[in-house]
Design a protein around this motif. Structure first.
Motif, PDB file in Angstrom:
ATOM      1  N   ASN A  42       9.004  39.295  34.550  1.00  0.00           N
ATOM      2  CA  ASN A  42      10.134  39.260  34.032  1.00  0.00           C
ATOM      3  C   ASN A  42      11.356  38.996  34.618  1.00  0.00           C
ATOM      4  OD1 ASN A  42       9.077  40.453  31.219  1.00  0.00           O
ATOM      5  ND2 ASN A  42       8.772  42.260  32.132  1.00  0.00           N
ATOM      6  N   GLU A  58      -6.470  32.980  35.817  1.00  0.00           N
ATOM      7  CA  GLU A  58      -7.154  34.189  36.002  1.00  0.00           C
ATOM      8  C   GLU A  58      -5.991  35.185  36.601  1.00  0.00           C
ATOM      9  OE1 GLU A  58     -10.051  34.843  35.297  1.00  0.00           O
ATOM     10  OE2 GLU A  58     -10.559  32.899  34.767  1.00  0.00           O
ATOM     11  N   ARG A  62      -0.520  36.808  33.383  1.00  0.00           N
ATOM     12  CA  ARG A  62      -0.513  35.771  32.271  1.00  0.00           C
ATOM     13  C   ARG A  62      -0.052  36.738  30.837  1.00  0.00           C
ATOM     14  NH1 ARG A  62      -4.772  32.904  29.497  1.00  0.00           N
ATOM     15  NH2 ARG A  62      -3.092  31.586  28.437  1.00  0.00           N
ATOM     16  N   ASP A  63      -0.488  38.172  30.878  1.00  0.00           N
ATOM     17  CA  ASP A  63      -0.216  39.067  29.582  1.00  0.00           C
ATOM     18  C   ASP A  63       1.411  39.029  29.583  1.00  0.00           C
ATOM     19  OD1 ASP A  63      -2.553  39.154  28.331  1.00  0.00           O
ATOM     20  OD2 ASP A  63      -3.111  41.158  29.527  1.00  0.00           O
ATOM     21  N   SER A  67       3.547  37.610  26.144  1.00  0.00           N
ATOM     22  CA  SER A  67       4.198  38.636  25.551  1.00  0.00           C
ATOM     23  C   SER A  67       5.719  38.208  25.591  1.00  0.00           C
ATOM     24  CB  SER A  67       3.962  40.229  25.944  1.00  0.00           C
ATOM     25  OG  SER A  67       4.634  40.101  27.061  1.00  0.00           O
ATOM     26  N   LEU A  71       8.606  39.888  22.609  1.00  0.00           N
ATOM     27  CA  LEU A  71       9.326  41.159  23.237  1.00  0.00           C
ATOM     28  C   LEU A  71      10.586  41.074  23.360  1.00  0.00           C
ATOM     29  CD1 LEU A  71       6.601  43.061  25.397  1.00  0.00           C
ATOM     30  CD2 LEU A  71       7.172  43.387  22.940  1.00  0.00           C
TER      31      LEU A  71
ATOM     32  N   GLU B  46     -12.613  40.123  32.865  1.00  0.00           N
ATOM     33  CA  GLU B  46     -11.220  39.298  32.753  1.00  0.00           C
ATOM     34  C   GLU B  46     -10.276  40.210  33.215  1.00  0.00           C
ATOM     35  OE1 GLU B  46     -11.629  36.095  31.785  1.00  0.00           O
ATOM     36  OE2 GLU B  46     -13.665  36.294  31.400  1.00  0.00           O
ATOM     37  N   ASN B  47      -9.206  39.143  33.696  1.00  0.00           N
ATOM     38  CA  ASN B  47      -7.938  40.026  34.227  1.00  0.00           C
ATOM     39  C   ASN B  47      -6.745  39.963  33.389  1.00  0.00           C
ATOM     40  OD1 ASN B  47      -8.811  40.167  36.648  1.00  0.00           O
ATOM     41  ND2 ASN B  47      -8.354  38.121  37.360  1.00  0.00           N
ATOM     42  N   ALA B  48      -6.853  39.623  32.012  1.00  0.00           N
ATOM     43  CA  ALA B  48      -5.672  39.554  31.305  1.00  0.00           C
ATOM     44  C   ALA B  48      -6.305  39.484  29.680  1.00  0.00           C
ATOM     45  CB  ALA B  48      -4.783  38.556  31.466  1.00  0.00           C
ATOM     46  N   TRP B  49      -5.584  39.938  28.587  1.00  0.00           N
ATOM     47  CA  TRP B  49      -6.189  39.884  27.383  1.00  0.00           C
ATOM     48  C   TRP B  49      -5.851  38.575  26.810  1.00  0.00           C
ATOM     49  CZ3 TRP B  49      -9.351  43.093  25.472  1.00  0.00           C
ATOM     50  CH2 TRP B  49      -9.411  44.595  25.905  1.00  0.00           C
ATOM     51  N   SER B  50      -4.706  38.103  27.281  1.00  0.00           N
ATOM     52  CA  SER B  50      -4.719  36.620  26.800  1.00  0.00           C
ATOM     53  C   SER B  50      -5.556  35.659  27.440  1.00  0.00           C
ATOM     54  CB  SER B  50      -3.094  36.318  27.062  1.00  0.00           C
ATOM     55  OG  SER B  50      -2.655  36.568  28.670  1.00  0.00           O
ATOM     56  N   THR B  51      -6.104  35.865  28.345  1.00  0.00           N
ATOM     57  CA  THR B  51      -6.895  34.932  29.105  1.00  0.00           C
ATOM     58  C   THR B  51      -8.468  35.216  28.292  1.00  0.00           C
ATOM     59  OG1 THR B  51      -6.006  34.960  31.166  1.00  0.00           O
ATOM     60  CG2 THR B  51      -8.248  34.279  31.421  1.00  0.00           C
ATOM     61  N   MET B 149       3.196  48.427  28.016  1.00  0.00           N
ATOM     62  CA  MET B 149       1.844  48.626  27.296  1.00  0.00           C
ATOM     63  C   MET B 149       1.075  47.349  27.224  1.00  0.00           C
ATOM     64  SD  MET B 149       2.763  46.366  25.001  1.00  0.00           S
ATOM     65  CE  MET B 149       4.334  45.706  24.422  1.00  0.00           C
ATOM     66  N   VAL B 150       0.000  46.921  26.756  1.00  0.00           N
ATOM     67  CA  VAL B 150      -1.126  46.090  27.380  1.00  0.00           C
ATOM     68  C   VAL B 150      -0.988  44.772  26.709  1.00  0.00           C
ATOM     69  CG1 VAL B 150      -2.579  47.882  27.940  1.00  0.00           C
ATOM     70  CG2 VAL B 150      -3.013  46.754  25.810  1.00  0.00           C
ATOM     71  N   HIS B 151      -0.414  44.445  25.456  1.00  0.00           N
ATOM     72  CA  HIS B 151      -0.304  43.231  24.923  1.00  0.00           C
ATOM     73  C   HIS B 151       0.290  43.646  23.495  1.00  0.00           C
ATOM     74  CE1 HIS B 151      -1.707  39.814  22.593  1.00  0.00           C
ATOM     75  NE2 HIS B 151      -1.935  39.306  23.891  1.00  0.00           N
ATOM     76  N   VAL B 178       7.703  46.280  28.491  1.00  0.00           N
ATOM     77  CA  VAL B 178       6.994  44.981  29.050  1.00  0.00           C
ATOM     78  C   VAL B 178       5.495  45.195  29.001  1.00  0.00           C
ATOM     79  CG1 VAL B 178       8.725  45.058  30.933  1.00  0.00           C
ATOM     80  CG2 VAL B 178       6.853  46.422  31.325  1.00  0.00           C
ATOM     81  N   VAL B 179       4.806  44.121  29.314  1.00  0.00           N
ATOM     82  CA  VAL B 179       3.326  44.035  29.084  1.00  0.00           C
ATOM     83  C   VAL B 179       2.575  44.092  30.582  1.00  0.00           C
ATOM     84  CG1 VAL B 179       1.287  42.467  28.450  1.00  0.00           C
ATOM     85  CG2 VAL B 179       3.199  43.130  26.930  1.00  0.00           C
ATOM     86  N   PRO B 181      -1.532  44.401  32.240  1.00  0.00           N
ATOM     87  CA  PRO B 181      -3.117  44.679  32.183  1.00  0.00           C
ATOM     88  C   PRO B 181      -3.322  45.980  32.567  1.00  0.00           C
ATOM     89  CG  PRO B 181      -2.695  42.815  33.543  1.00  0.00           C
ATOM     90  CD  PRO B 181      -1.372  43.361  33.576  1.00  0.00           C
ATOM     91  N   ARG B 184      -3.339  47.625  36.141  1.00  0.00           N
ATOM     92  CA  ARG B 184      -2.138  47.731  36.945  1.00  0.00           C
ATOM     93  C   ARG B 184      -1.200  48.625  36.703  1.00  0.00           C
ATOM     94  NH1 ARG B 184       0.395  41.604  38.412  1.00  0.00           N
ATOM     95  NH2 ARG B 184      -1.318  41.251  39.684  1.00  0.00           N
TER      96      ARG B 184
END
Lengths: 197, 352
Positions: A42, A58, A62-63, A67, A71, B46-51, B149-151, B178-179, B181, B184
């Motif tokens: 951020n 990977e 990315r998350d 967002s 957000l 997987e490393n991220a929900w978006s991926t 939070m996560v997503h 903030v988001v 995974p 982390r």
């Protein structure tokens, strides 16, 4: 000549990041690199205000990017996942190469696509470089294993090197395995035998 | 990789994020329940929900362990590329914890475990700690605490907002959301980059175990027995592979039955989850797979049938977001997304 874009590159692979940075720099863009930085993404986005973020598919970051536009309503530079519905081939190529892009909302899709294609090409060539390297490393490890297995067979089967190698090759053919795999099995069994397990 | 038949087995790849409620696919693989249904399933961490979401939409995954609201958000085109997605099975209910750093949570009581049947998941009101947090916010001043939070489309996001609202805290003004995974969270809290988080297990209990924070509320307190994770498949995939989907549902249901059959199985399941390709050291602080114990009340051993009614609390949040942009949530779309028809068809065949 269109205005250069500011690109934030998020990639832990040092060599790959350098390849992408070099290529995008040649296209006249300004690239800010981020490697294994523990700081919040951020803050990176707020500080550098990039037009485009190129990120390893990977990456756990990315998350955070995904967002941002949802957000941070007051963030002056919201980023959205770049998925051009009219270019499904580019998206598929990007996924397969393991690269994705987040862009400032409203950026011309053709400009983003051009940047993404440069990144895809570098990610893909890095991938094939790494595959070659892994293969070479595997062959080296296999050779060491085969030598060790031959040595153990010569000791336990009281045979010469040529016979030991033929034994390994026959085992490999019978089982439909690579000779390196068979060698690993032989080492495992004979070493356990030696330890009296 | 779409499903393909190899040596008599259907080969599939399912994506997952390292969490306790990824247990059913892991048990189904390790315990042979997939194989018993003729499935050869590879599990891709997987490393991220978006991926995970983007790989599912692109067909790189056949199915995935997913945040319950995500299939709806994908279908609506409000998360990633628009892609009709279905949630034919509930992989887990409850399991979320709200953790605050030691600095913010000192002296706050643990949320009560409640009754074992889950009927009264908390004797204690979650608003008590929320109001306490609001008081501390007012007393301290300074920069707004950062809560992760996560997503955006997760129960964790909505539950965090609802908990803050119980204390009268404006989630958009008084804290920074903030988001991150799930894996982390604990390290970010330890490093002081965040002041708290809402996440699925084992990451909340791990942070508490390491002494970096305290569990001050649970998702089960706010939304008792809510679907937390679902199996997600694209509608196109489900249409192309109805038999494979049926086999997948039966294998996961068999894994849940096995898990619920004995406490020894919960121990075995923990050991499988502790394998390096799955959760690895993240479950080192757990002796057994914690199911149904307070304050988390995680449930992964039954009640797998999805329904639109169960989704009501999260559907309300999504509806609210759509209304802010002049739209509204179409109930028919919600019903399609969380329809039990695939579950009923698959388990009915089983009984016949």
């Amino acid at each position: 000549m269109p205005q250069p874009l500011k690109i934030l590159l998020v990639d832990d692979e040092i060599v790959r990041a350098a390849m992408v940075e070099e290529a995008l720099g040649q296209e006249g863009h300004e690239v800010v690199c981020r490697l294994q930085s523990p700081a919040s993404l951020n803050e990176m986005v707020a500080r550098h205000a990039p037009d485009v973020v190129i990120i390893d598919m990977e990456s756990p970051d990315r998350d955070t990017l995904d967002s941002m536009s949802l957000l941070n309503r007051e963030n002056p530079r919201p980023v959205v996942f770049f998925a051009d519905q009219h270019q499904p081939d580019t998206m598929q190529a990007a996924l397969e190469a393991g690269v994705s892009a987040y862009v400032v909302d409203g950026l011309v899709p053709s400009r983003v696509k051009a940047i993404l294609e440069v990144a895809i090409a570098r990610f893909a060539s890095f991938q094939s470089m790494r595959t070659e390297l892994d293969k070479a490393r595997g062959q080296l490890a296999d050779r060491k294993r085969i030598e060790r297995a031959k040595g153990l067979l010569m000791k336990h089967q009281d045979c010469d090197e040529e016979q030991a190698y033929r034994m390994l090759r026959k085992l490999a053919m019978d089982r439909g395995q690579r000779i390196g795999e068979v060698a690993a099995n032989v080492i495992d069994i004979l070493e356990r035998l030696e330890k009296g397990l | 990789m779409t499903a393909s038949r190899i040596a008599g087995l259907e080969r599939l790849t399912l994506g997952f994020i390292p969490l306790l409620d990824a247990a059913l696919p892991i048990i189904a693989r390790e315990g042979g329940f997939f194989a018993a249904e003729g499935l050869d399933v590879a599990l891709s961490r997987e490393n991220a929900w978006s991926t995970l979401r983007d790989k599912l939409a692109a067909g790189l995954l056949d199915g995935a362990h997913m945040l319950a609201p995500l299939p709806l958000a994908m279908s609506l085109g409000i998360s990633g590329t628009a892609c009709e997605t279905l949630a034919p099975l509930v992989l887990g209910r409850n399991g979320n914890t709200l953790v605050l750093s030691r600095r913010w949570s000192e002296g706050m009581p643990l949320p009560d475990a409640g009754t074992p049947d889950g009927q009264v998941p908390n004797a204690r009101n979650p608003a008590i700690n929320a109001r306490d947090f609001a008081r501390r916010l007012g007393d301290r001043g300074g920069p707004a605490p950062r809560l992760a939070m996560v997503h955006p489309f997760s129960c964790q996001h909505y539950q965090l907002r609802e908990w803050l609202a119980l204390g009268g805290i404006d989630a958009d003004q008084e804290v920074e959301l903030v988001v991150l995974p799930p894996p982390r969270m604990a390290e970010a809290l330890e490093a002081g980059r965040i002041d708290g988080f809402c996440v699925g297990e084992p990451w909340g209990s791990l942070a508490q175990h390491r002494g970096n924070g305290h569990i001050v509320a649970s998702g089960a307190q706010l939304w008792p027995n809510h679907p937390e994770k679902v199996l997600g498949v694209t509608a196109a995939w489900a249409e192309r592979h109805p038999e494979i989907l049926g086999a997948l549902i039966r294998a996961l249901a068999a894994a849940a039955d096995w898990l619920g059959a004995s406490s020894e199985h919960a121990r075995q399941a923990r050991d499988w989850l502790a394998l390096p390709p799955y959760l690895d050291r993240a479950v080192g602080h757990l002796e057994t797979l914690t199911i149904g114990t307070g304050p988390v009340q995680l449930r992964i051993d039954g009640d797998l049938r999805p329904s639109a009614e169960d989704m009501a609390p999260m559907a309300a949040h999504i509806d609210q977001a759509l209304r802010a942009q002049g739209g509204r949530l179409d109930p028919a779309r919600l019903a399609t997304c969380y329809s039990p028809v695939h579950f009923d068809a698959a388990t009915h065949q089983d009984r016949a």
